[in-house]
Design a protein around this motif. Structure first.
Motif, PDB file in Angstrom:
ATOM      1  N   ALA A 291       0.828  -1.206   0.000  1.00 23.06           N
ATOM      2  CA  ALA A 291       0.000   0.000   0.000  1.00 23.06           C
ATOM      3  C   ALA A 291       0.863   1.258   0.000  1.00 23.06           C
ATOM      4  O   ALA A 291       0.518   2.252  -0.637  1.00 23.06           O
ATOM      5  CB  ALA A 291      -0.946   0.003   1.189  1.00 23.06           C
ATOM      6  N   ARG A 292       1.980   1.222   0.705  1.00 25.35           N
ATOM      7  CA  ARG A 292       2.864   2.389   0.749  1.00 25.35           C
ATOM      8  C   ARG A 292       3.651   2.540  -0.545  1.00 25.35           C
ATOM      9  O   ARG A 292       3.891   3.635  -1.010  1.00 25.35           O
ATOM     10  CB  ARG A 292       3.815   2.289   1.939  1.00 25.35           C
ATOM     11  N   GLN A 293       4.063   1.412  -1.134  1.00 24.50           N
ATOM     12  CA  GLN A 293       4.925   1.452  -2.308  1.00 24.50           C
ATOM     13  C   GLN A 293       4.151   1.511  -3.629  1.00 24.50           C
ATOM     14  O   GLN A 293       4.676   2.010  -4.623  1.00 24.50           O
ATOM     15  CB  GLN A 293       5.844   0.232  -2.311  1.00 24.50           C
ATOM     16  N   GLN A 294       2.946   1.004  -3.648  1.00 24.70           N
ATOM     17  CA  GLN A 294       2.158   0.935  -4.883  1.00 24.70           C
ATOM     18  C   GLN A 294       0.746   1.491  -4.685  1.00 24.70           C
ATOM     19  O   GLN A 294      -0.243   0.785  -4.880  1.00 24.70           O
ATOM     20  CB  GLN A 294       2.065  -0.530  -5.353  1.00 24.70           C
ATOM     21  N   PRO A 295       0.616   2.767  -4.325  1.00 26.30           N
ATOM     22  CA  PRO A 295      -0.727   3.303  -4.088  1.00 26.30           C
ATOM     23  C   PRO A 295      -1.597   3.306  -5.345  1.00 26.30           C
ATOM     24  O   PRO A 295      -2.819   3.155  -5.249  1.00 26.30           O
ATOM     25  CB  PRO A 295      -0.468   4.718  -3.568  1.00 26.30           C
ATOM     26  N   LEU A 296      -0.994   3.449  -6.514  1.00 25.76           N
ATOM     27  CA  LEU A 296      -1.775   3.423  -7.753  1.00 25.76           C
ATOM     28  C   LEU A 296      -2.441   2.063  -7.931  1.00 25.76           C
ATOM     29  O   LEU A 296      -3.655   1.965  -8.170  1.00 25.76           O
ATOM     30  CB  LEU A 296      -0.887   3.756  -8.948  1.00 25.76           C
ATOM     31  N   LEU A 297      -1.670   1.002  -7.792  1.00 27.31           N
ATOM     32  CA  LEU A 297      -2.210  -0.355  -7.900  1.00 27.31           C
ATOM     33  C   LEU A 297      -3.267  -0.602  -6.828  1.00 27.31           C
ATOM     34  O   LEU A 297      -4.352  -1.131  -7.110  1.00 27.31           O
ATOM     35  CB  LEU A 297      -1.082  -1.389  -7.774  1.00 27.31           C
ATOM     36  N   CYS A 298      -2.976  -0.191  -5.608  1.00 22.16           N
ATOM     37  CA  CYS A 298      -3.935  -0.382  -4.512  1.00 22.16           C
ATOM     38  C   CYS A 298      -5.209   0.427  -4.738  1.00 22.16           C
ATOM     39  O   CYS A 298      -6.307  -0.029  -4.417  1.00 22.16           O
ATOM     40  CB  CYS A 298      -3.299  -0.030  -3.176  1.00 22.16           C
ATOM     41  N   GLY A 299      -5.081   1.619  -5.323  1.00 20.11           N
ATOM     42  CA  GLY A 299      -6.251   2.426  -5.633  1.00 20.11           C
ATOM     43  C   GLY A 299      -7.137   1.756  -6.670  1.00 20.11           C
ATOM     44  O   GLY A 299      -8.367   1.727  -6.534  1.00 20.11           O
TER      45      GLY A 299
ATOM     46  N   GLY B 218       3.639   7.331   5.688  1.00 18.14           N
ATOM     47  CA  GLY B 218       3.850   7.317   7.128  1.00 18.14           C
ATOM     48  C   GLY B 218       2.576   7.175   7.920  1.00 18.14           C
ATOM     49  O   GLY B 218       2.558   6.521   8.956  1.00 18.14           O
ATOM     50  N   GLN B 219       1.470   7.780   7.448  1.00 21.85           N
ATOM     51  CA  GLN B 219       0.214   7.657   8.171  1.00 21.85           C
ATOM     52  C   GLN B 219      -0.236   6.206   8.201  1.00 21.85           C
ATOM     53  O   GLN B 219      -0.678   5.707   9.213  1.00 21.85           O
ATOM     54  CB  GLN B 219      -0.858   8.531   7.528  1.00 21.85           C
ATOM     55  N   GLY B 220      -0.107   5.516   7.074  1.00 23.12           N
ATOM     56  CA  GLY B 220      -0.500   4.118   7.029  1.00 23.12           C
ATOM     57  C   GLY B 220       0.338   3.270   7.958  1.00 23.12           C
ATOM     58  O   GLY B 220      -0.166   2.376   8.631  1.00 23.12           O
ATOM     59  N   ALA B 221       1.621   3.553   8.033  1.00 25.14           N
ATOM     60  CA  ALA B 221       2.511   2.791   8.921  1.00 25.14           C
ATOM     61  C   ALA B 221       2.104   3.014  10.379  1.00 25.14           C
ATOM     62  O   ALA B 221       2.077   2.083  11.174  1.00 25.14           O
ATOM     63  CB  ALA B 221       3.956   3.201   8.695  1.00 25.14           C
ATOM     64  N   ARG B 222       1.794   4.268  10.735  1.00 28.02           N
ATOM     65  CA  ARG B 222       1.362   4.552  12.110  1.00 28.02           C
ATOM     66  C   ARG B 222       0.046   3.858  12.417  1.00 28.02           C
ATOM     67  O   ARG B 222      -0.163   3.377  13.526  1.00 28.02           O
ATOM     68  CB  ARG B 222       1.240   6.062  12.329  1.00 28.02           C
ATOM     69  N   VAL B 223      -0.857   3.815  11.442  1.00 25.78           N
ATOM     70  CA  VAL B 223      -2.142   3.139  11.651  1.00 25.78           C
ATOM     71  C   VAL B 223      -1.909   1.668  11.946  1.00 25.78           C
ATOM     72  O   VAL B 223      -2.453   1.120  12.889  1.00 25.78           O
ATOM     73  CB  VAL B 223      -3.062   3.305  10.415  1.00 25.78           C
ATOM     74  N   ALA B 224      -1.062   1.013  11.170  1.00 25.37           N
ATOM     75  CA  ALA B 224      -0.817  -0.401  11.358  1.00 25.37           C
ATOM     76  C   ALA B 224      -0.217  -0.674  12.732  1.00 25.37           C
ATOM     77  O   ALA B 224      -0.504  -1.695  13.353  1.00 25.37           O
ATOM     78  CB  ALA B 224       0.119  -0.925  10.268  1.00 25.37           C
ATOM     79  N   GLN B 225       0.612   0.236  13.235  1.00 23.08           N
ATOM     80  CA  GLN B 225       1.237   0.037  14.529  1.00 23.08           C
ATOM     81  C   GLN B 225       0.253   0.216  15.674  1.00 23.08           C
ATOM     82  O   GLN B 225       0.447  -0.346  16.754  1.00 23.08           O
ATOM     83  CB  GLN B 225       2.404   1.010  14.698  1.00 23.08           C
ATOM     84  N   THR B 226      -0.815   0.986  15.465  1.00 28.66           N
ATOM     85  CA  THR B 226      -1.764   1.222  16.547  1.00 28.66           C
ATOM     86  C   THR B 226      -2.825   0.152  16.636  1.00 28.66           C
ATOM     87  O   THR B 226      -3.577   0.103  17.586  1.00 28.66           O
ATOM     88  CB  THR B 226      -2.467   2.597  16.376  1.00 28.66           C
TER      89      THR B 226
END
Length: 157
Positions: free
Chosen positions: A86-94, A148-156
């Motif tokens: 999701a962090r590296q390929q937002p276009l594909l994930c979108g 970074g927001q996605g990474a913080r979400v996963a950690q919480t």
């Protein structure tokens, strides 16, 4: 307000607004008013009575639209946003998110609602629906929730 909740709210407002505006614009070509579009959404709860429910039914449709969008955004943010793909390929994930949400809406939500659902699976309506869901829903969600927001979400979680 937590960062996760703020992210979900902001993303919901953007994707939900783009999606409903696309619905309004597509229906204007058929001379269907935005109020009627929102009443159609409310008919998921109220059935055909929504179309004689005036502005209150339209308001229910608008609230329903944004609550469903918030639930879908929350699922993405909590379960997908922190992953490397999701962090590296937002276009594909979108693209995948838009397609997945189109399928979910047409295969699960609409058939389970009280909407007089008559699917039109001819080529043009399906392509338009997919493009709208990819551009107006999947892409905003994937790009707003990445990094970074996605990474913080996963950690919480």
């Amino acid at each position: 307000m937590t960062a996760v909740r703020s992210l979900i709210i902001r993303t919901t407002l953007v994707a939900g607004t783009l999606d409903i505006l696309a619905a309004f614009l597509m229906q204007l070509a058929s001379h269907v008013s935005p109020v009627r579009v929102l009443q159609a959404i409310a008919s998921g709860w109220l059935g055909p009575a929504a179309f004689s429910g005036g502005v209150p039914a339209a308001a229910l449709g608008l609230v329903s639209h944004f609550l469903l969008m918030a639930a879908l955004v929350a699922v993405y943010v909590v379960f997908v946003a922190g992953r490397a793909l999701a962090r590296q390929q937002p276009l594909l994930c979108g693209v995948l998110t838009g397609i997945g949400m189109y399928v979910f809406m047409n295969a699960v939500v609409l058939p389970l609602s009280r909407i007089a659902f008559h699917p039109n699976y001819s080529m043009m309506p399906v392509l338009i629906g997919l493009v709208v869901h990819i551009l107006c829903v999947g892409m905003p969600i994937a790009f707003m929730a990445r990094g970074g927001q996605g990474a913080r979400v996963a950690q919480t979680v």
